[in-house]
Design a protein around this motif. Structure first.
Motif, mmCIF file in Angstrom:
data_model
loop_
_atom_site.group_PDB
_atom_site.id
_atom_site.type_symbol
_atom_site.label_atom_id
_atom_site.label_comp_id
_atom_site.label_asym_id
_atom_site.label_seq_id
_atom_site.Cartn_x
_atom_site.Cartn_y
_atom_site.Cartn_z
ATOM 1 N N LYS A 130 35.194 -90.373 -51.033
ATOM 2 C CA LYS A 130 35.301 -91.659 -49.410
ATOM 3 C C LYS A 130 34.041 -92.783 -49.817
ATOM 4 C CE LYS A 130 31.760 -91.334 -45.362
ATOM 5 N NZ LYS A 130 30.911 -90.905 -44.777
ATOM 6 N N GLU A 131 34.839 -94.235 -50.012
ATOM 7 C CA GLU A 131 34.036 -95.321 -50.200
ATOM 8 C C GLU A 131 33.402 -95.910 -49.318
ATOM 9 O OE1 GLU A 131 36.775 -97.782 -51.564
ATOM 10 O OE2 GLU A 131 38.073 -96.466 -52.046
ATOM 11 N N GLY A 132 32.380 -95.847 -49.419
ATOM 12 C CA GLY A 132 31.196 -96.268 -48.707
ATOM 13 C C GLY A 132 30.913 -95.876 -47.254
ATOM 14 N N ASP A 133 30.327 -96.559 -46.373
ATOM 15 C CA ASP A 133 30.607 -95.773 -45.235
ATOM 16 C C ASP A 133 32.450 -95.421 -44.243
ATOM 17 O OD1 ASP A 133 27.948 -95.861 -44.597
ATOM 18 O OD2 ASP A 133 28.163 -98.154 -44.092
ATOM 19 N N GLY A 134 32.953 -95.616 -45.282
ATOM 20 C CA GLY A 134 34.714 -95.138 -44.356
ATOM 21 C C GLY A 134 34.339 -93.962 -44.118
ATOM 22 N N PRO A 135 35.836 -93.165 -44.141
ATOM 23 C CA PRO A 135 36.523 -92.520 -43.743
ATOM 24 C C PRO A 135 36.387 -91.165 -45.301
ATOM 25 C CG PRO A 135 38.459 -93.418 -43.006
ATOM 26 C CD PRO A 135 37.223 -94.536 -43.307
ATOM 27 N N TRP A 136 36.219 -89.885 -44.799
ATOM 28 C CA TRP A 136 36.784 -89.988 -46.400
ATOM 29 C C TRP A 136 38.463 -89.504 -46.134
ATOM 30 C CZ3 TRP A 136 34.111 -87.079 -49.277
ATOM 31 C CH2 TRP A 136 32.241 -86.617 -49.339
ATOM 32 N N ILE A 137 38.453 -89.243 -46.990
ATOM 33 C CA ILE A 137 40.444 -89.344 -47.701
ATOM 34 C C ILE A 137 40.772 -88.079 -48.825
ATOM 35 C CG2 ILE A 137 41.997 -90.509 -48.425
ATOM 36 C CD1 ILE A 137 40.434 -92.955 -47.936
ATOM 37 N N ALA A 138 41.987 -87.614 -48.256
ATOM 38 C CA ALA A 138 42.256 -86.066 -48.922
ATOM 39 C C ALA A 138 43.756 -86.447 -49.109
ATOM 40 C CB ALA A 138 41.892 -84.602 -48.186
ATOM 41 N N LYS A 139 43.426 -86.551 -50.583
ATOM 42 C CA LYS A 139 45.234 -86.557 -50.721
ATOM 43 C C LYS A 139 45.670 -86.689 -52.591
ATOM 44 C CE LYS A 139 44.029 -91.138 -53.586
ATOM 45 N NZ LYS A 139 44.669 -92.525 -53.424
ATOM 46 N N LEU A 140 46.984 -86.118 -52.178
ATOM 47 C CA LEU A 140 47.609 -85.182 -54.389
ATOM 48 C C LEU A 140 47.609 -86.123 -54.505
ATOM 49 C CD1 LEU A 140 48.738 -82.544 -54.826
ATOM 50 C CD2 LEU A 140 50.727 -83.117 -54.191
ATOM 51 N N LEU A 141 47.214 -85.622 -55.947
ATOM 52 C CA LEU A 141 47.146 -87.029 -56.779
ATOM 53 C C LEU A 141 48.139 -85.933 -58.017
ATOM 54 C CD1 LEU A 141 43.600 -88.033 -57.676
ATOM 55 C CD2 LEU A 141 45.558 -89.124 -56.120
ATOM 56 N N GLY A 142 48.500 -86.447 -58.748
ATOM 57 C CA GLY A 142 49.915 -86.272 -59.652
ATOM 58 C C GLY A 142 51.686 -86.650 -58.789
ATOM 59 N N PRO A 143 51.814 -85.641 -59.625
ATOM 60 C CA PRO A 143 53.286 -85.520 -59.777
ATOM 61 C C PRO A 143 52.806 -84.518 -57.676
ATOM 62 C CG PRO A 143 53.435 -83.703 -60.908
ATOM 63 C CD PRO A 143 51.798 -84.510 -61.047
ATOM 64 N N ASP A 144 54.382 -84.668 -57.436
ATOM 65 C CA ASP A 144 55.037 -83.633 -56.322
ATOM 66 C C ASP A 144 54.838 -82.102 -56.352
ATOM 67 O OD1 ASP A 144 55.488 -85.854 -54.320
ATOM 68 O OD2 ASP A 144 57.385 -86.151 -54.576
ATOM 69 N N LEU A 145 54.507 -81.582 -55.484
ATOM 70 C CA LEU A 145 54.476 -80.226 -55.882
ATOM 71 C C LEU A 145 55.869 -79.289 -55.690
ATOM 72 C CD1 LEU A 145 51.855 -79.024 -52.652
ATOM 73 C CD2 LEU A 145 51.103 -79.377 -55.900
ATOM 74 N N VAL A 146 55.680 -78.612 -56.871
ATOM 75 C CA VAL A 146 56.991 -77.943 -56.720
ATOM 76 C C VAL A 146 56.491 -76.767 -56.695
ATOM 77 C CG1 VAL A 146 58.654 -76.924 -59.309
ATOM 78 C CG2 VAL A 146 57.503 -78.920 -58.681
ATOM 79 N N ASP A 147 57.389 -75.375 -56.501
ATOM 80 C CA ASP A 147 57.888 -74.349 -55.146
ATOM 81 C C ASP A 147 58.354 -74.122 -56.731
ATOM 82 O OD1 ASP A 147 57.659 -71.593 -54.646
ATOM 83 O OD2 ASP A 147 58.226 -71.807 -52.606
ATOM 84 N N MET A 148 57.102 -72.824 -57.539
ATOM 85 C CA MET A 148 58.038 -71.867 -59.096
ATOM 86 C C MET A 148 57.775 -70.367 -58.196
ATOM 87 S SD MET A 148 57.345 -73.867 -61.492
ATOM 88 C CE MET A 148 57.099 -73.160 -62.413
ATOM 89 N N GLY A 149 58.044 -70.773 -56.595
ATOM 90 C CA GLY A 149 58.476 -68.846 -56.156
ATOM 91 C C GLY A 149 57.335 -67.946 -56.186
ATOM 92 N N GLU A 150 57.694 -67.211 -55.192
ATOM 93 C CA GLU A 150 56.914 -66.302 -54.893
ATOM 94 C C GLU A 150 56.331 -65.372 -56.014
ATOM 95 O OE1 GLU A 150 57.490 -63.023 -51.655
ATOM 96 O OE2 GLU A 150 59.258 -64.830 -50.650
ATOM 97 N N ARG A 151 54.941 -64.927 -56.120
ATOM 98 C CA ARG A 151 54.517 -63.873 -57.715
ATOM 99 C C ARG A 151 53.575 -63.224 -56.670
ATOM 100 N NH1 ARG A 151 53.414 -68.533 -60.990
ATOM 101 N NH2 ARG A 151 55.255 -69.098 -60.086
ATOM 102 N N GLU A 152 52.336 -62.600 -57.038
ATOM 103 C CA GLU A 152 52.048 -61.569 -57.062
ATOM 104 C C GLU A 152 50.759 -62.599 -56.071
ATOM 105 O OE1 GLU A 152 48.754 -57.519 -58.420
ATOM 106 O OE2 GLU A 152 50.242 -59.167 -59.955
#
Length: 186
Positions: A88-110
């Motif tokens: 959040k910057e100052g009085d602005g809205p909260w911002i949620a975002k993904l940082l880093g590379p795009d997500l990768v699905d490594m497959g189902e697991r326990e």
């Protein structure tokens, strides 16, 4: 290194990175590719902060954006790690975002058997919880540091119980009109 120690180190490094860079506006020295690929560089990478200061990214870490540095590599067989950053910057809205590379699905697991939801452009966007799923395993499945996932879903106290059918947002930027609502009273 144990997973708990890795997570604690990532949180400490992220906190140091955020305090050093004081928010958005940081830029990366483009002479290094590690900030985009997640692979460690053999030469130290420098980050220019919003006030023009030069910050060196520690060896074995990568810069993922917004002043955040995390350990290089990823959980399990993942080559890199992404994370959700909530700011959040100052009085602005909260911002949620993904940082880093795009997500990768490594497959189902326990403890991560749920269904993946995709954005129109093919990016991983959501995850529907299956019986027995756990946040740490879901995070590992998608090569992400899941430390902010509870907060992103309204549970600032930590890893509350997941219920089958819960839909978790993994990549806020892949969801049109996504608005993060802080669970903290303002």
């Amino acid at each position: 290194m144990k997973r708990s120690a890795s997570v604690i180190l990532a949180v400490i490094v992220a906190a140091v990175g955020l305090s050093s860079c004081a928010g958005a506006g940081a830029s990366v020295d483009t002479s290094s590719e590690s900030s985009r690929s997640g692979a460690p560089s053999s030469t130290p990478e420098t980050v220019t902060g919003p006030n023009g200061e030069t910050i060196e990214v520690p060896e074995g870490h990568v810069y993922v954006g917004d002043g955040v540095m995390i350990p290089a590599g990823g959980p399990g067989d993942c080559a890199t790690t992404s994370l959700v950053n909530i700011t959040k910057e100052g009085d602005g809205p909260w911002i949620a975002k993904l940082l880093g590379p795009d997500l990768v699905d490594m497959g189902e697991r326990e403890f991560a058997h749920g269904e993946v939801g995709y954005a129109d452009d093919g990016r991983i966007a959501t995850y529907t919880v299956a019986p027995g799923d756990a946040l740490y395993a879901i995070s590992d499945r998608f090569c992400m540091n899941g430390g902010q996932l509870p907060r992103l879903h309204g549970n600032p106290e930590g890893y509350g119980a997941l219920q089958p059918g819960d839909v978790l947002v993994l990549n806020p930027g892949a969801i049109p009109d996504f608005v993060y609502v802080s669970p903290y009273a303002e």
